[in-house]
Design an enzyme around this catalytic site. Structure first.
Site, mmCIF file in Angstrom:
data_model
loop_
_atom_site.group_PDB
_atom_site.id
_atom_site.type_symbol
_atom_site.label_atom_id
_atom_site.label_comp_id
_atom_site.label_asym_id
_atom_site.label_seq_id
_atom_site.Cartn_x
_atom_site.Cartn_y
_atom_site.Cartn_z
ATOM 1 N N CYS A 1 36.831 39.065 43.771
ATOM 2 C CA CYS A 1 37.759 39.349 44.871
ATOM 3 C C CYS A 1 38.528 38.091 45.253
ATOM 4 C CB CYS A 1 36.999 39.910 46.068
ATOM 5 S SG CYS A 1 38.073 40.259 47.477
ATOM 6 N N CYS B 1 39.127 37.593 48.999
ATOM 7 C CA CYS B 1 37.940 37.121 49.723
ATOM 8 C C CYS B 1 37.668 35.643 49.442
ATOM 9 C CB CYS B 1 36.681 37.894 49.310
ATOM 10 S SG CYS B 1 36.920 39.648 49.083
ATOM 11 N N ASP B 2 37.781 35.225 48.198
ATOM 12 C CA ASP B 2 37.258 33.913 47.801
ATOM 13 C C ASP B 2 38.299 32.890 47.353
ATOM 14 O OD1 ASP B 2 34.687 34.859 48.311
ATOM 15 O OD2 ASP B 2 34.487 35.715 46.312
#
Ligand code: NDP
Length: 319
Positions: free
Chosen positions: A138, A141-142
């Site tokens: 992701c 997200c990261d």
């Protein structure tokens, strides 16, 4: 009713941010929800490290810890949370029949499906080893953790194209590893990638191994099918964007789904094609797939279930 059969007002299947949020709302609406967590209690977030984009945590939080907070909140408000795996369902009549662990039958007036989706992985041992330590599925997200660094992303669909351009804004350089000679992504997305100066597309290329120092990623070994040459990319992050699989197999014969298996809900609601069955989170969302959007639809599902039951009771009262 036999000992192994139980009647509940609201059954929640799955325990990620969508399921727990549905549980919090359903508990407060006095639906006395029962939740079955599934095999991976807490869902996909229990497999990530830092979460920095969920509102309310100014210093970020670890994914497993956040899911523990969600669980405690749902439990404090009265949700009956049980470890168990739903093995089959029968939505042919009311109440709905749901079998847990192939042994217990739950008769449910409403069912909230929050079984989520699972990212597809390449299946390399090194990918698993560095998952959460440089390997991620992701970018939204990261990606932030790789600011100013060089990263690689594998995949050539719309997700990979979108995530590559997202990463290109944060990172110094993005290698996009494409296994064939062309993209699967839409032309518009492909052109966006090709017009981004710091993305280098490696066509006809396979990922062989994720390299690391035992702690985190420091490279990726790739192989070109065209030149038969091996090459090491010096990257600190490796993103996998080769698709997701919604965890909806057991509902296949009952609910309307798209070709990939995402459950179709009525626009603007969580209502499925079956009365009293609602779906929230990644099991019905292939576009946003964020914890906060999953939580939002979990809230919607509980409100939809509560209103459905209230309308039914009202109809019965009038008869
Ligand atoms: P897709 O299934 O569309 O694409 C998966 C990609 O991963 C393909 O390019 C495939 O390669 C590649 N791939 C699969 N397995 C491997 C492997 N083992 N090694 C290397 N590469 C691999 O998934 P997406 O998640 O991209 O998209 C899912 C759906 O969501 C699509 O319908 C998409 O259009 C939609 N979507 C729409 C968006 C938007 O409109 N903004 C954004 C994101 C997704 P190959 O091409 O060779 O098969």
């Amino acid at each position: 009713m036999s000992e192994n059969t139980e009647h509940v007002k609201c059954l929640i299947i799955g325990s990620g941010p969508a399921g727990y949020t549905a549980a919090i709302y359903a508990s407060r609406a006095d639906l006395k929800p029962v939740m079955y967590t599934g095999m991976l209690a807490g869902g996909q977030l229990t497999q990530t490290t830092d979460v920095e984009n969920y509102p309310g945590y100014p210093n970020g939080i670890m994914g497993p810890e956040m899911m523990e907070d969600f669980r405690k909140q749902a439990e404090r408000l009265g949700t009956d949370i049980r470890f168990g795996y739903v093995s089959s369902v029968d939505f042919s009549s009311l109440p709905h029949k749901v079998v847990v662990d192939e042994s217990k039958t739950i008769l449910a007036d409403t069912v909230i499906i929050s079984t989520g989706a699972s990212a597809k992985w390449l299946g390399l041992e090194s990918e698993q080893k560095y998952s959460g330590f440089g390997v991620s599925a992701c970018a939204v997200c990261d990606g932030f953790f790789f600011k100013g660094q060089d990263v690689a992303i594998v995949g050539a669909g719309d997700t990979a194209a979108e995530e590559a351009t997202y990463l290109a804004k944060l990172c110094k350089k993005v290698y996009m590893i494409v296994r064939r000679h062309e993209f699967r992504a839409s032309k518009a997305m492909m052109h966006r990638v090709l017009n981004t100066h710091n993305i280098e597309v490696l066509y006809n290329t396979q990922t062989q191994e994720i390299l690391g120092d035992g702690q985190s990623v420091n490279g990726v070994k790739v192989f070109s099918n065209k030149t038969n040459e091996e090459r090491t990319l010096d990257v600190t992050g490796f993103f996998v964007a080769i698709g997701h699989q919604p965890n909806t197999e057991i509902f296949k014969n009952w609910l309307d789904m798209d070709a990939t298996g995402y459950i179709i809900t009525k626009p603007g609601s969580t209502q499925t094609n079956i009365e009293g069955v609602f779906c929230c989170g990644d099991a019905q969302d292939h576009i946003y797939r964020q914890a906060v959007t999953a939580a939002g639809t979990g809230c919607m599902a509980a409100i939809d279930a509560e209103r459905y039951l209230a309308a039914k009771e009202h109809t019965v009262a009038l008869q």
